[in-house]
Design a protein around this motif. Structure first.
Motif, mmCIF file in Angstrom:
data_model
loop_
_atom_site.group_PDB
_atom_site.id
_atom_site.type_symbol
_atom_site.label_atom_id
_atom_site.label_comp_id
_atom_site.label_asym_id
_atom_site.label_seq_id
_atom_site.Cartn_x
_atom_site.Cartn_y
_atom_site.Cartn_z
ATOM 1 N N GLU A 3 0.905 -1.275 0.038
ATOM 2 C CA GLU A 3 -0.007 -0.153 -0.034
ATOM 3 C C GLU A 3 0.765 1.320 -0.155
ATOM 4 N N PRO A 4 0.206 2.351 -0.334
ATOM 5 C CA PRO A 4 1.081 3.562 -0.277
ATOM 6 C C PRO A 4 1.837 3.875 0.982
ATOM 7 N N ASN A 5 1.360 3.443 2.381
ATOM 8 C CA ASN A 5 1.727 3.595 3.591
ATOM 9 C C ASN A 5 2.911 2.287 3.969
ATOM 10 N N GLN A 6 2.937 1.617 2.807
ATOM 11 C CA GLN A 6 3.837 0.484 2.883
ATOM 12 C C GLN A 6 3.209 -0.703 3.558
ATOM 13 N N ASP A 7 2.087 -0.720 4.210
ATOM 14 C CA ASP A 7 1.428 -1.810 4.641
ATOM 15 C C ASP A 7 1.313 -3.240 3.439
ATOM 16 N N LEU A 8 1.302 -4.367 3.625
ATOM 17 C CA LEU A 8 1.221 -5.242 2.739
ATOM 18 C C LEU A 8 -0.218 -5.510 2.183
ATOM 19 N N TYR A 9 -0.386 -5.619 0.871
ATOM 20 C CA TYR A 9 -1.611 -6.079 0.366
ATOM 21 C C TYR A 9 -1.672 -7.483 -0.316
ATOM 22 N N LYS A 10 -2.592 -8.299 -0.281
ATOM 23 C CA LYS A 10 -2.822 -9.314 -1.246
ATOM 24 C C LYS A 10 -4.035 -9.409 -1.819
ATOM 25 N N GLY A 18 -15.842 14.367 -5.014
ATOM 26 C CA GLY A 18 -15.156 13.601 -6.154
ATOM 27 C C GLY A 18 -13.826 13.579 -6.220
ATOM 28 N N ARG A 19 -12.933 13.986 -5.226
ATOM 29 C CA ARG A 19 -11.556 14.259 -5.215
ATOM 30 C C ARG A 19 -10.933 12.831 -5.589
ATOM 31 N N PHE A 20 -9.936 13.227 -6.427
ATOM 32 C CA PHE A 20 -9.150 11.997 -6.842
ATOM 33 C C PHE A 20 -8.160 11.455 -5.774
ATOM 34 N N ARG A 21 -8.160 10.163 -5.591
ATOM 35 C CA ARG A 21 -7.258 9.835 -4.390
ATOM 36 C C ARG A 21 -6.547 8.309 -4.851
ATOM 37 N N THR A 22 -5.358 8.205 -4.196
ATOM 38 C CA THR A 22 -4.426 6.954 -4.594
ATOM 39 C C THR A 22 -3.944 6.353 -3.148
ATOM 40 N N ASP A 23 -4.598 6.488 -2.145
ATOM 41 C CA ASP A 23 -4.211 6.214 -0.805
ATOM 42 C C ASP A 23 -4.587 4.810 -0.571
ATOM 43 N N ARG A 24 -5.157 3.790 -1.343
ATOM 44 C CA ARG A 24 -5.534 2.539 -1.127
ATOM 45 C C ARG A 24 -5.543 1.795 -2.140
ATOM 46 N N VAL A 25 -5.648 0.289 -2.179
ATOM 47 C CA VAL A 25 -5.788 -0.570 -3.096
ATOM 48 C C VAL A 25 -6.927 -1.330 -2.959
ATOM 49 N N THR A 26 -7.929 -1.267 -4.286
ATOM 50 C CA THR A 26 -9.033 -1.951 -4.163
ATOM 51 C C THR A 26 -9.092 -3.254 -4.537
ATOM 52 N N PRO A 27 -9.546 -4.289 -3.997
ATOM 53 C CA PRO A 27 -9.401 -5.759 -4.113
ATOM 54 C C PRO A 27 -10.343 -5.808 -5.465
ATOM 55 N N LEU A 28 -9.849 -6.655 -6.447
ATOM 56 C CA LEU A 28 -10.485 -6.718 -7.693
ATOM 57 C C LEU A 28 -11.837 -7.059 -7.638
ATOM 58 N N GLY A 29 -12.119 -8.258 -6.624
ATOM 59 C CA GLY A 29 -13.559 -8.631 -6.328
ATOM 60 C C GLY A 29 -14.514 -7.604 -5.975
ATOM 61 N N GLU A 30 -13.901 -6.280 -5.447
ATOM 62 C CA GLU A 30 -14.855 -5.343 -4.870
ATOM 63 C C GLU A 30 -14.752 -4.293 -6.157
ATOM 64 N N SER A 31 -14.387 -4.523 -7.298
ATOM 65 C CA SER A 31 -14.327 -3.305 -8.455
ATOM 66 C C SER A 31 -15.214 -3.952 -9.477
ATOM 67 N N SER A 32 -15.401 -3.127 -10.607
ATOM 68 C CA SER A 32 -16.224 -3.313 -11.429
ATOM 69 C C SER A 32 -15.381 -3.905 -12.856
ATOM 70 N N ILE A 33 -13.704 -4.098 -12.630
ATOM 71 C CA ILE A 33 -13.042 -4.460 -13.505
ATOM 72 C C ILE A 33 -13.292 -5.711 -13.889
ATOM 73 N N THR A 34 -13.470 -6.326 -15.303
ATOM 74 C CA THR A 34 -13.769 -7.458 -15.946
ATOM 75 C C THR A 34 -12.758 -7.612 -16.967
ATOM 76 N N PRO A 35 -12.223 -8.715 -17.482
ATOM 77 C CA PRO A 35 -11.380 -8.998 -18.553
ATOM 78 C C PRO A 35 -11.930 -8.401 -19.841
ATOM 79 N N GLU A 36 -11.255 -7.992 -20.910
ATOM 80 C CA GLU A 36 -11.388 -7.789 -22.184
ATOM 81 C C GLU A 36 -11.925 -8.945 -22.956
ATOM 82 N N LYS A 37 -12.729 -8.776 -23.729
ATOM 83 C CA LYS A 37 -13.454 -9.583 -24.800
ATOM 84 C C LYS A 37 -13.428 -9.075 -26.042
#
Length: 824
Positions: free
Chosen positions: A510-517, A582-601
């Motif tokens: 993470e930005p604060n150097q905490d480990l994420y998996k 709507g402030r742009f922030r980069t202080d955390r990592v969102t788990p893929l399962g909690e996002s709307s990101i899907t593979p390209e087809k």
């Protein structure tokens, strides 16, 4: 006398006819039907057309005999013949026809040419004849539009990159970060949407962004095939835009000892290179060894030096083949080491400097020429080892086993306080196991069934004093596919299905150097349907409709921080805080399962119509490619960093459409003059916002004229080539918002804002290249001039266009020595 000896050998042929008819020269293109990438016994075929040289009419009932066997074919009413299931790389043919001379010719599976044999009357001598052949298309790619770059074309300029060499093909260009980092672009797609096969294996490198080029030395390649359709069924995920197949020496048996030694010098960058290779094929053994070294200093634009744009490259490669009974074994190893300089002026230390860098006609930093490569630069080493075994247990069936391992080591250095330490230090290990079964003919079906286990392990090495740009990860993929083809008269149908399961395990900070998996997996079904119709002689229609997919790469998901001249944030590394307007922030990592990101087809439909008529060949290609969840990199802002202000780019996702086509016209103006006209066009759109996409190829028109010059000495031939090209301004480029407007806060940009670019698309430009090549039995000389008029221009697909012009005029001198023990 030759004529009397011929009469003695052909007792049944009328002597009067022999004295008035002679088989002159003929060149034959052969398609060897192989279902694997490397040549295999009993998997060749010969086919051609025999015509009267004067009337161009077909000659029926010509007997074509495979010498030393009882096998023969008669040409049909259209003069066609077809011999299948040849087991040797070299075959002799005896061609017999009443009223024409019998002739014996040697057949080689090493080159490509026209599929015609011409018989001519009223000649009095018999010349030696060589028939040449080519391998057929891979199973599963027969209906896909594709083109080949031969070894002779690749060796004309071994200092260029793979992407630069492929840009000679219509519909193919390259995106780049300067002169040293170049990626192939097929129909607007690049990066890991273009699958690169290196000697039968997916090339395992840091294939993300536009900053990493495939570590492949074209001097060691025997042939490169570009497939312009979605080839996901045959080759796997990431082939949405197409595939590039790089083949090494084919390791033929029964081939004399050959040596090739080459060297050269280019004026722009004062570059020099040397390469050597040896090969030999015995009865059951064959081998190949090669090496190359290239060094180039700072390039120069027409008006100034491009500081820190040199490169140093060294490579070695070797192959060994052994055959025993029905088993064939191949071993291969290659190594490539590179030190690539990046333009020094792409790094700015203040807001004023970056505004000046974007707006100036010249780079901020211009120094005297040097071979030294300083920061920013990339140090890369790539190792590839492969073993392949095939078992032909029946005339029409075989099993192929491949296993390969690759190690890619990448260090990237930047201008900073601890400049001696890399800012990125990555080790990528790739393992690939493939089993292909070419099954016996079932109900008139030719087919291939395959299984694949693919694994990648990426690790950040400690000691960079920075947060890793991408995380550590492991990727496991299990795949299976089946491809079947059915031939009926003049039609061929091809159907393929593939199932992929992919699992990813990610570890980072993470930005604060905490480990994420994070852990995630995807399963996908891919299919393709192809059709080929031979409408008439020389008139062919191909159509292929295919799906393809890919998971977002690690940079698209997790990139964080500085890379090259910009700062990037992946899809899971930024968000807008609704509690802060709507402030742009980069202080955390969102788990893929909690996002709307899907593979390209992707869903790509490509059609090709080719018409050959007399001295003309017309090829028209049209395609459409709809990609769901298309991921792209777009500008967002200019922010202050420890190193100074930097442009900020973020990854975004939307449905996209690509529609385009190419037109080529080949014309043989005379026996010594031939021309080739090519036109490429692409329209692309972000369907979600109905706005253009960034960094898409503009319209290109090119022409190549080849003139075979009269021989000025016996045994010496020469060719003069002219290649004018015009590249249009990209009229589909996004709006422009300069860095000064962002720094001063005059424009507010959010991830939902209309896309923009930091600088206007450059004007269109005209280039002229000239080449003169001289060949004898043992010596090849080349002189080429690139950018003859020393034009000042900027390439829209080169990210360094923000800071500098492209290189100016360049003179390239090459010399090759060829030794063949058979000729002695």
């Amino acid at each position: 006398m030759i004529l009397d000896e011929l009469v003695r050998l052909l007792p049944r042929t009328n002597t009067a006819y022999i004295k008035h008819f002679l088989l002159l020269s003929f060149i034959l293109v052969v398609r060897i039907q192989t279902h694997a990438q490397n040549v295999d016994p009993c998997n060749y075929e010969l086919k051609g057309i025999i015509l009267d040289a004067d009337t161009k009419e077909a000659i029926p009932y010509v007997q074509v005999i495979l010498k030393g066997t009882q096998r023969f074919e008669l040409t049909d009413i259209d003069g066609k013949f077809h011999i299948k299931d040849l087991c040797d790389e070299s075959n002799a043919l005896l061609i017999t026809c009443l009223g024409y001379c019998d002739t014996t010719c040697q057949h080689f599976h090493e080159s490509e040419d026209k599929p015609y044999i011409y018989l001519k009357k009223e000649v009095s001598a018999l010349d030696a004849v060589t028939v040449t052949a080519e391998r057929s298309r891979e199973e599963g790619t027969v209906s896909i539009a594709q083109q080949i770059i031969s070894k002779s074309d690749l060796s004309a300029n071994t200092t260029q990159s793979l992407a630069s060499a492929l840009s000679e093909i219509d519909g193919v260009t390259f995106t780049s970060v300067g002169s040293n980092v170049q990626l192939p672009v097929i129909h607007g797609l690049y990066g890991n949407r273009i699958l690169i096969l290196n000697n039968g294996l997916k090339h395992g490198f840091q294939n993300w962004g536009s900053d990493h080029a495939p570590e492949i030395d074209i001097a060691t390649a025997n042939k490169v095939t570009v497939l312009k359709g979605a080839a996901g069924v045959r080759y796997g995920p990431e082939a949405l835009g197409g595939a590039i197949v790089v083949e090494s020496d084919p390791l033929y048996f029964k081939r004399s000892f050959k040596t090739r030694i080459g060297t050269g010098y280019q004026t722009n960058g004062r570059g020099y290179f040397a390469n050597a290779e040896i090969s030999e094929g015995l009865e059951k053994w064959s081998y190949h060894l090669g090496a190359n070294y290239t060094r180039i200093g700072d390039r120069s634009a027409p008006d100034y030096s491009l500081t820190n744009t040199g490169k140093e490259e060294k490579s070695i490669n070797g192959g060994l083949r052994y055959q025993v009974n029905d088993f064939d074994f191949k071993f291969y190893y290659s190594y490539l080491g590179q030190n690539l300089g990046i333009l020094r002026s792409s790094v700015a230390e203040s807001g004023t400097a970056i505004v000046r860098a974007f707006n100036s006609d010249e780079p901020n930093i211009i120094r005297d020429f040097s071979y030294d490569i300083n920061q920013p630069n990339q140090l890369v080493q790539h190792h590839l080892a492969k073993i392949e075994s095939s078992w032909r247990y029946a005339d029409d069936a075989k099993l192929v086993f491949k296993f390969g391992s690759q190690l890619n080591q990448r260090d990237e250095f930047d201008v900073r306080r601890n400049a001696d330490l890399p800012i990125i230090d990555l080790d990528l290990i790739t393992n690939d196991l493939q089993v292909d079964w070419e099954h016996p003919h079932w109900f008139q079906l030719d087919g291939l069934i395959g299984l694949q286990i693919f694994n990648q392990n990426n690790d950040n090495n400690p000691g960079t004093l920075t947060s890793p740009f991408i995380p550590n990860y492991n990727t496991f993929r299990f795949s299976g596919f089946i491809i079947e083809s059915l031939r009926s008269d003049e039609s061929t149908f091809e159907l393929g299905i593939r199932l992929d399961y992919e699992y990813n395990n990610v570890r980072g900070r993470e930005p604060n150097q905490d480990l994420y998996k994070d852990e995630y997996s995807f399963t996908n079904l891919t299919a393709s349907l192809g059709y080929i119709l031979n409408l008439a002689e020389g008139n062919t229609f191909r159509s292929n409709l295919a799906t393809a997919w890919r998971t977002p790469n690690m940079s698209e998901l997790f990139s964080f921080g500085q890379h090259g001249f910009k700062t990037s944030f992946g899809l899971l590394r930024y968000y807008t805080d609704e509690n802060e307007n709507g402030r742009f922030r980069t202080d955390r990592v969102t788990p893929l399962g909690e996002s709307s990101i899907t593979p390209e087809k992707g869903y790509k439909w490509i059609n090709e119509w080719q018409l050959r008529k007399l001295t003309n060949t017309f090829t028209v290609t049209a395609y459409t490619n709809y990609i769901q969840n298309f991921i792209f990199n777009r500008p967002l802002a200019v922010i202050g960093t420890i190193r100074g202000p930097m442009p900020v780019f973020i990854y975004d996702q939307a449905d996209a459409m690509f529609v385009g086509g190419e037109i080529t016209w080949q014309k043989k103006w005379s026996s010594t003059l031939e021309g080739n006209l090519g036109i490429s066009y692409l329209w692309s759109r972000n369907l979600k916002k109905n706005e253009p996409l960034i960094n898409q190829p503009p319209i290109n028109v090119n022409y190549q004229l080849d003139w075979q010059l009269p021989s000025f000495w016996e045994g010496i031939s020469s060719q003069l080539s002219l290649n004018p090209t015009y590249t249009f301004r990209q009229f589909q480029a996004p709006r422009t918002v300069g860095p000064e407007a962002l720094i001063d806060g005059l424009v507010t940009i959010t991830p939902e804002s209309e896309i923009f670019d930091f600088k206007d698309a450059p004007d269109g430009y005209f280039l002229l290249d000239i080449a003169w090549n001289v060949k004898s039995e043992k010596i090849e000389l080349g002189l080429s001039i690139q950018n003859v008029f020393n034009a000042r221009y900027r390439n829209y697909l080169n990210e360094m266009r923000y800071f500098a012009d492209e290189p100016g005029i360049n003179f390239l001198f090459t010399i090759n020595y060829l030794f063949n023990s058979k000729s002695n």
